[in-house]
Design an enzyme around this catalytic site. Structure first.
Site, PDB file in Angstrom:
ATOM      1  N   SER A  62       0.914  -1.228   0.078  1.00 31.73           N
ATOM      2  CA  SER A  62       0.009   0.174   0.182  1.00 31.73           C
ATOM      3  C   SER A  62       0.846   1.303  -0.022  1.00 31.73           C
ATOM      4  O   SER A  62       2.000   1.197   0.441  1.00 31.73           O
ATOM      5  CB  SER A  62      -0.746   0.058   1.303  1.00 31.73           C
ATOM      6  OG  SER A  62      -1.423   1.280   1.530  1.00 31.73           O
ATOM      7  N   TYR A 109      -0.103  -0.117  10.581  1.00 30.55           N
ATOM      8  CA  TYR A 109      -0.506  -0.572   9.164  1.00 30.55           C
ATOM      9  C   TYR A 109       0.707  -0.127   8.270  1.00 30.55           C
ATOM     10  O   TYR A 109       1.108  -1.012   7.333  1.00 30.55           O
ATOM     11  CB  TYR A 109      -1.591   0.137   8.914  1.00 30.55           C
ATOM     12  CG  TYR A 109      -2.186  -0.265   7.513  1.00 30.55           C
ATOM     13  CD1 TYR A 109      -2.788  -1.472   7.099  1.00 30.55           C
ATOM     14  CD2 TYR A 109      -2.204   0.706   6.335  1.00 30.55           C
ATOM     15  CE1 TYR A 109      -3.201  -1.790   5.876  1.00 30.55           C
ATOM     16  CE2 TYR A 109      -2.843   0.548   5.041  1.00 30.55           C
ATOM     17  CZ  TYR A 109      -2.951  -1.015   4.801  1.00 30.55           C
ATOM     18  OH  TYR A 109      -3.470  -1.230   3.625  1.00 30.55           O
TER      19      TYR A 109
END
Length: 314
Positions: free
Chosen positions: A161, A187
């Protein structure tokens, strides 16, 4: 061996997964897609199935997986879609999946993940996002290495990501035992680990014909955002610089995964980072595109591999 020439493709941000596999024949090849019951996972699996692959959906929710398999067969005509239980946060579940796998594996799509969750930990005390997004997939891939090697020219797809730009892997405190827990830093760290994994797989396993690349699928509204408020989603849109039009549909979001999994344009290519169905360059300050230098640092990649092995050994 990996090549050094940048990969260019005829595709764009609007390209769909089905457009990427057009003209590609995957008959006789076997693929595993983690998190293949929803979101970009099911569209990745659908495109691979449409190209003729035998696809196993590795999922936590078997009922949802069976529904997805039925849907994929209905839309592609391919009835070689299997469903198998897999909970990446549970190493016993990963071990069972590995133990029951038989025969070669040509494509492993490490797609499943969680995003910006509240602080949660595994029974081992590991931070849940790092445990699920990286360690579970690391255990799966290393367990399946013999099957990948047997395929001859296997590919591992590591879904990362742009959030990896938020944080390197903080080796001194991976699990937030000393520093305050921040869901986005956690994350981001796990997504950096996904890129470093691809770098080190391609270095360690190239002689077995196994290569891996990482990718940013784009911003797609899926169950991945279940922990985010609408305010946070609006902020993500504004940070992208593209407004609401920045959001891709799931078919577009799966396109880069399918490129990495199946396109002959990536033959012999490993350890790279892709976005919008193209190879990406280094991140430029002030932007949210490209890869952070720390995410492709070979020393960090080797260290992460060693740390991950230590985790699995207990």
């Amino acid at each position: 061996m990996t090549t050094s020439t940048p990969v260019t493709t005829p595709y764009s941000r609007e390209t769909t997964a089905m457009e990427v596999v057009r003209g590609i024949d995957l008959t006789g090849r076997r693929a595993v897609v983690t998190g293949g019951a929803s979101g970009i996972g099911v569209e990745t699996a659908r495109a691979l199935a449409a190209a003729g692959a035998d696809v196993t959906l590795a999922v936590r929710n078997i009922d949802a997986g069976q529904q997805a398999a039925t849907d994929i067969t209905g839309t592609t005509g391919n009835d070689r879609i299997l469903v198998a239980p897999l909970d990446l946060a549970d190493l016993a579940s990963v071990a069972t999946f590995v133990r029951t796998w038989d025969g070669p594996l040509h494509i492993l799509v490490n797609n499943a993940g969680i995003m910006a969750s509240p602080e949660m930990r595994t029974p081992q005390g590991w931070e849940m996002q790092f445990a699920t997004n990286h360690l579970g997939h690391f255990a799966l891939a290393t367990g399946l290495r013999p099957a990948l090697a047997a395929a001859g020219g296997a590919r591992i797809v590591s879904v990362s990501s742009a959030a990896h730009l938020r944080s390197p892997v903080v080796f001194s405190d991976i699990h937030f035992r000393q520093r305050p827990y921040d869901p986005w830093e956690a994350y981001g760290q796990s997504k950096t680990a996904n890129v470093l994994f691809a770098v080190e797989v391609s270095r360690r396993w190239a002689d077995d014909g196994i290569l891996s690349n990482a990718l940013m699928p784009g911003a797609i509204r899926t169950n991945l955002q279940r922990y985010l408020s609408e305010e946070e989603l609006d902020r993500m849109r504004s940070q992208s610089g593209g407004g609401a039009a920045y959001w891709k549909n799931t078919e577009q979001g799966a396109a880069t995964s399918v490129l990495v999994a199946a396109s002959p344009l990536l033959d012999g290519v490993g350890g790279r980072y892709f976005e919008d169905v193209q190879e990406a360059g280094p991140n430029q300050p002030g932007t949210r595109t490209g890869y952070a230098p720390y995410a492709r640092d070979p020393e960090a990649a080797e260290r992460l591999w060693q740390v991950s092995e230590e985790h699995l050994r207990g």
